[in-house]
Design an enzyme around this catalytic site. Sequence first.
Site, PDB file in Angstrom:
ATOM      1  N   ARG A 102       1.074  -1.305  -0.029  1.00 30.27           N
ATOM      2  CA  ARG A 102       0.430   0.142   0.357  1.00 30.27           C
ATOM      3  C   ARG A 102       0.860   1.005   0.370  1.00 30.27           C
ATOM      4  O   ARG A 102       1.323   0.980   1.302  1.00 30.27           O
ATOM      5  CB  ARG A 102      -0.760   0.234   0.907  1.00 30.27           C
ATOM      6  CG  ARG A 102      -1.769   1.051   1.212  1.00 30.27           C
ATOM      7  CD  ARG A 102      -2.786   1.033   2.595  1.00 30.27           C
ATOM      8  NE  ARG A 102      -3.752   0.578   2.182  1.00 30.27           N
ATOM      9  CZ  ARG A 102      -5.216   0.762   2.793  1.00 30.27           C
ATOM     10  NH1 ARG A 102      -5.044   1.114   3.565  1.00 30.27           N
ATOM     11  NH2 ARG A 102      -5.705  -0.735   2.146  1.00 30.27           N
ATOM     12  N   HIS A 129      -7.270   0.784  -5.904  1.00 27.44           N
ATOM     13  CA  HIS A 129      -7.120  -0.224  -5.241  1.00 27.44           C
ATOM     14  C   HIS A 129      -8.118  -1.830  -5.134  1.00 27.44           C
ATOM     15  O   HIS A 129      -9.953  -2.070  -5.249  1.00 27.44           O
ATOM     16  CB  HIS A 129      -8.323   0.223  -3.836  1.00 27.44           C
ATOM     17  CG  HIS A 129      -8.665  -0.455  -2.496  1.00 27.44           C
ATOM     18  ND1 HIS A 129      -7.378  -0.911  -2.241  1.00 27.44           N
ATOM     19  CD2 HIS A 129      -8.885  -0.078  -0.931  1.00 27.44           C
ATOM     20  CE1 HIS A 129      -8.238  -1.893  -1.636  1.00 27.44           C
ATOM     21  NE2 HIS A 129      -8.593  -0.938   0.085  1.00 27.44           N
ATOM     22  N   GLN A 132     -10.300  -4.591  -2.848  1.00 29.74           N
ATOM     23  CA  GLN A 132     -11.881  -3.822  -2.761  1.00 29.74           C
ATOM     24  C   GLN A 132     -12.535  -3.980  -3.599  1.00 29.74           C
ATOM     25  O   GLN A 132     -12.999  -4.372  -3.409  1.00 29.74           O
ATOM     26  CB  GLN A 132     -10.877  -2.497  -2.402  1.00 29.74           C
ATOM     27  CG  GLN A 132     -12.727  -2.069  -2.150  1.00 29.74           C
ATOM     28  CD  GLN A 132     -13.130  -2.126  -0.465  1.00 29.74           C
ATOM     29  OE1 GLN A 132     -11.882  -2.341   0.295  1.00 29.74           O
ATOM     30  NE2 GLN A 132     -13.639  -2.970  -0.771  1.00 29.74           N
ATOM     31  N   ASP A 222     -17.603   6.561  -0.868  1.00 27.86           N
ATOM     32  CA  ASP A 222     -16.418   6.968   0.156  1.00 27.86           C
ATOM     33  C   ASP A 222     -15.659   7.537   0.546  1.00 27.86           C
ATOM     34  O   ASP A 222     -17.087   8.692   0.168  1.00 27.86           O
ATOM     35  CB  ASP A 222     -15.028   5.628  -0.788  1.00 27.86           C
ATOM     36  CG  ASP A 222     -14.001   5.221  -0.935  1.00 27.86           C
ATOM     37  OD1 ASP A 222     -14.055   5.396   1.198  1.00 27.86           O
ATOM     38  OD2 ASP A 222     -13.167   5.339  -1.037  1.00 27.86           O
ATOM     39  N   CYS A 262     -15.794   1.106   1.402  1.00 27.09           N
ATOM     40  CA  CYS A 262     -15.353   0.267   1.148  1.00 27.09           C
ATOM     41  C   CYS A 262     -15.261   0.250   2.331  1.00 27.09           C
ATOM     42  O   CYS A 262     -14.259  -0.917   3.569  1.00 27.09           O
ATOM     43  CB  CYS A 262     -15.037   0.809   0.285  1.00 27.09           C
ATOM     44  SG  CYS A 262     -13.521   3.045   0.597  1.00 27.09           S
ATOM     45  N   ARG A 290     -13.477  -9.568   2.436  1.00 27.69           N
ATOM     46  CA  ARG A 290     -11.806  -8.947   2.112  1.00 27.69           C
ATOM     47  C   ARG A 290     -11.235 -10.693   1.859  1.00 27.69           C
ATOM     48  O   ARG A 290     -10.325 -10.329   1.583  1.00 27.69           O
ATOM     49  CB  ARG A 290     -11.819  -8.098   2.593  1.00 27.69           C
ATOM     50  CG  ARG A 290     -12.076  -6.556   2.872  1.00 27.69           C
ATOM     51  CD  ARG A 290     -12.211  -6.148   0.918  1.00 27.69           C
ATOM     52  NE  ARG A 290     -11.051  -5.774   0.616  1.00 27.69           N
ATOM     53  CZ  ARG A 290     -10.324  -4.923   1.151  1.00 27.69           C
ATOM     54  NH1 ARG A 290     -10.282  -3.894   2.006  1.00 27.69           N
ATOM     55  NH2 ARG A 290      -8.670  -4.861   0.648  1.00 27.69           N
TER      56      ARG A 290
HETATM   57  N1   CP Z   1     -10.888  -0.761   3.099  1.00 27.61           N
HETATM   58  C1   CP Z   1     -10.367  -0.507   3.125  1.00 27.61           C
HETATM   59  O1   CP Z   1      -9.250  -1.277   2.034  1.00 27.61           O
HETATM   60  O2   CP Z   1      -9.801  -1.150   4.074  1.00 27.61           O
HETATM   61  P1   CP Z   1      -7.989  -0.507   5.423  1.00 27.61           P
HETATM   62  O3   CP Z   1      -7.583   1.106   5.159  1.00 27.61           O
HETATM   63  O4   CP Z   1      -8.833  -0.530   6.695  1.00 27.61           O
HETATM   64  O5   CP Z   1      -7.893  -1.859   4.408  1.00 27.61           O
HETATM   65  N1  NVA Z   2     -10.330   5.971  -0.937  1.00 23.22           N
HETATM   66  C1  NVA Z   2     -10.269   5.976   0.553  1.00 23.22           C
HETATM   67  C2  NVA Z   2      -9.952   4.108   0.480  1.00 23.22           C
HETATM   68  C3  NVA Z   2      -9.668   3.828   2.182  1.00 23.22           C
HETATM   69  C4  NVA Z   2      -9.287   2.080   2.354  1.00 23.22           C
HETATM   70  C5  NVA Z   2      -8.897   5.768   0.642  1.00 23.22           C
HETATM   71  O1  NVA Z   2      -7.828   6.164   0.111  1.00 23.22           O
HETATM   72  O2  NVA Z   2      -8.614   6.491   1.746  1.00 23.22           O
END
Ligand code: CP
Ligand code: NVA
Length: 306
Positions: A102, A129, A132, A222, A262, A290
């Site tokens: 990430r 993502h 997700q 989101d 999400c 997930r």
């Molecule tokens: N939805 C999601 O990716 O959650 P986290 O940021 O907690 O991994």
């Molecule tokens: N759009 C959000 C998703 C988190 C899972 C972010 O990038 O923070």
Amino acid sequence: MRHLITLADLSPGELERILSIAEDLKNKFEAGLRETILPGRVMAMLFEKQSLRTRVSFAAGMAHLGGSAMYLGDEAGFFGRRETMADFGRVLGELVDVVVVRAKKHQTVVDLAEHCTCSVVNGLTDEAHPCQAIADLFTLRELFGKLAGHTLAWIGDGNNVAKSLARGCGKVGMRMVMATPEGYRFDKAFLARLKKEVPNLDLTVTDNPVEAVREAVAVYTDVWASMGQEAEQERRRQDLANYQVNAKLMSHAQKGTVFLHCLPARRGEEVTDDVLDGPQSVVVQQAGNRLHAQKGILAWLLGAQR
Ligand code: CP
Ligand code: NVA
């Protein structure tokens, strides 16, 4: 070497295969069976941003499959650039079977995959993502069966999750309607890529959330400010104020329409408590999936069940 950087890396058939492996593994898991089909496999995890769902579901999923997961914190030196990306990637690839990363910048994941001699999985960037979206399609398949022909309504910021869902919808034949104001929509460069990657995607963009939810089987939103956009929080709150998913908006959807997010959510901003905790909300099932989706991804990538 296969990587999962965006859903463009998967053909529709491969995506379907991952979803069906995940379904098989979930059925077995619910029957009390944790099939250890990846014994001895090792996954490294690099996270430059916070995570609950992605980090825990990958680690737990790998454990269920008989492999192991190691979290590489700051001391591994990746994000601090203790050594070059090429040296880091080449060496890590000698030591583990798969890396979940990430990163703040999408390019970081692309560059790591270029040098890494093992599979690299994008655990979220500013651009995508994919894991997700795979879990979301898995959840929708579980709820509605065949996905082709159904409509997903995206309400709010055209962010990383929206981009991955657009690719995912295109791959499975779902229609996507986005209610997103000017300035928060997909930019021209991304739209051009999308057209190439998923030429059959049926995407409609509107500034009217009511119009977007009318035919949707699923309404998805989101946060208005993603991780890294905290400084824009106030401006985004104003610009996206008309795009809140609340009971009034959901009343324009069909009976049986579900609500997806999400998570994490900012309650009272992009979604109200009554929707998030209400009968149409499937966010907990979605987050739980997930786990099963990651198992499908890992089993497919590491070749245990192609
Ligand atoms: N939805 C999601 O990716 O959650 P986290 O940021 O907690 O991994
Ligand atoms: N759009 C959000 C998703 C988190 C899972 C972010 O990038 O923070």
